[in-house]
Design an enzyme around this catalytic site. Sequence first.
Site, PDB file in Angstrom:
ATOM      1  N   LYS A 107      19.204  42.812 -11.448  1.00 38.12           N
ATOM      2  CA  LYS A 107      18.229  43.313 -12.429  1.00 38.12           C
ATOM      3  C   LYS A 107      17.600  42.132 -13.130  1.00 38.12           C
ATOM      4  O   LYS A 107      18.227  41.077 -13.276  1.00 38.12           O
ATOM      5  CB  LYS A 107      18.938  44.190 -13.469  1.00 38.12           C
ATOM      6  CG  LYS A 107      18.014  45.117 -14.220  1.00 38.12           C
ATOM      7  CD  LYS A 107      17.689  46.321 -13.377  1.00 38.12           C
ATOM      8  CE  LYS A 107      16.940  47.374 -14.136  1.00 38.12           C
ATOM      9  NZ  LYS A 107      17.062  48.669 -13.464  1.00 38.12           N
TER      10      LYS A 107
HETATM   11  N1  GLU Z   1      14.095  49.908 -11.683  1.00 31.12           N
HETATM   12  C1  GLU Z   1      14.514  50.986 -10.855  1.00 31.12           C
HETATM   13  C2  GLU Z   1      15.987  51.287 -11.074  1.00 31.12           C
HETATM   14  O1  GLU Z   1      16.538  51.018 -12.095  1.00 31.12           O
HETATM   15  C3  GLU Z   1      14.157  50.763  -9.413  1.00 31.12           C
HETATM   16  C4  GLU Z   1      14.830  49.618  -8.747  1.00 31.12           C
HETATM   17  C5  GLU Z   1      14.288  49.323  -7.368  1.00 31.12           C
HETATM   18  O2  GLU Z   1      13.444  50.052  -6.876  1.00 31.12           O
HETATM   19  O3  GLU Z   1      14.723  48.318  -6.805  1.00 31.12           O
HETATM   20  O4  GLU Z   1      16.628  51.882 -10.268  1.00 31.12           O
END
Ligand code: GLU
Length: 476
Positions: A107
């Site tokens: 993240k």
């Molecule tokens: N930000 C989104 C999540 O928390 C999508 C992550 C992604 O598509 O890699 O799942």
Amino acid sequence: MSTPNEPSFRESVDMMFNRAVALMDLPPGLEEKIRVCNATYTVRFGVRLRGQMQTFTGYRSVHSEHMEPVKGGIRYAISVNQDEVEALAALMTYKCSLVEAPFGGSKGGLCIDPREYDEHELELITRRFAYELIKRDMINPAQNVPAPDMGTGEREMAWIADQYKRMNTTDINSSACVTGKPTNAGGIQGRTEATGRGVQYALREFFRDREGVKKAGMTGTLNGKTVIVQGLGNVGYHAAKFLSEEDGCKITGIIERDGALTDPNGLDVEAVRHWIANHDGVSGYPDGFYVKDGSTVLEEACDILLPAALEGVINLGNADRIKAPLIIEAANGPVTAGADNILREKGTVIIPDMYANAGGVTVSYFEWVKNLSHIRFGRMQRRQEEARHQLVVDELTRLSDHLGDAWSMTPDFKEKYLRGAGELELVRSGLDDTMRAAYQSMAAVWHGRDDVDDLRTAAYLVAIEKVAASYRAKGL
Ligand code: GLU
């Protein structure tokens, strides 16, 4: 507001993880290996804006590399901090594992209020942040693939992809360095709606699970259920829109930054979204009732509570007043570990974040595969499929000509049957299949084990077991 005893977001995730591993038989050391974040990179960089240098702080955390690339969004918010990014990275590991997206968890976050900058400034900031991450391979199609999250969207992803291309001019797979791109820049249809769509599919599958519905003390189907939504951003908006337009749900409350709207007869999601876009909030909206202290609406009676905004909104301070029998965590971490204990005691059923909002990363996976295969889904089969269907329709037409009008096909059938699936239909079908399968794997543990009485623990058990299996296969 949360109380002083409230654990931090990362502690909450760790506590939920610990609850689950206590029920597992993992080899010593492996438990710790899975729990900890492998690495967090902090970057401080300067961008010259409005005649002076401004310094920004960003993070990219990698929780687990048991599969690569690692995956997870990049959020832009003033509240971004290392603890939060690490908690979110851990959730990504479990989320990907649960829905069988072949990624480790990561993240990113940039500590910034995006509303304070114009588009050109945001582009400069995003490109510079991306540059810092790309040069350390923290954005790379084979190693680390970001995506949108709170405060970011297609536009930012297009800038990141372009920045990567400029720095890696001969990488034929450069488009796969980030997902959630606009469709004209290597994106996939259905990615923007994906997380909200996944919430809808999750609820549909929950209501097919009669035992689960009974455990929540509910009856019937989704049709006619009342829903209170917190946050009408990309996820909350799409979930509320699809649930009200396609499943007969009534959106009786919408909570936003500046207050909430309620209406027992149901709010018009499109109209409220439009109002927010033009008035920067819900206050003044002509229909429904306005409540200044929006968070109190979380405590109002409804069938389904759908928090789709921040983490920690259901906490030790309000958990015992939550009336909804079913909570679906469209946001990441909206229920703290302490609140989770209180709600579990009360019998509230929580469809946990790692499953409920996995639609985004699932369609990101499809986008990544599309980018690596350099071809749109359905391009080879669509017309061939239509031609074969045409054969059946021609044959049925010939027979009905013979047998008379009573045997003729309805025009609706013909039209629907003849249409071959395009990219959007295939994406939705893949997402639906993923959400159903993942729910069933959790429900099998929830209903099948006496020592598991909630879906979150079941989700952790399924997810951790798969991560552990992958470590074992590597001989670790
Ligand atoms: N930000 C989104 C999540 O928390 C999508 C992550 C992604 O598509 O890699 O799942």
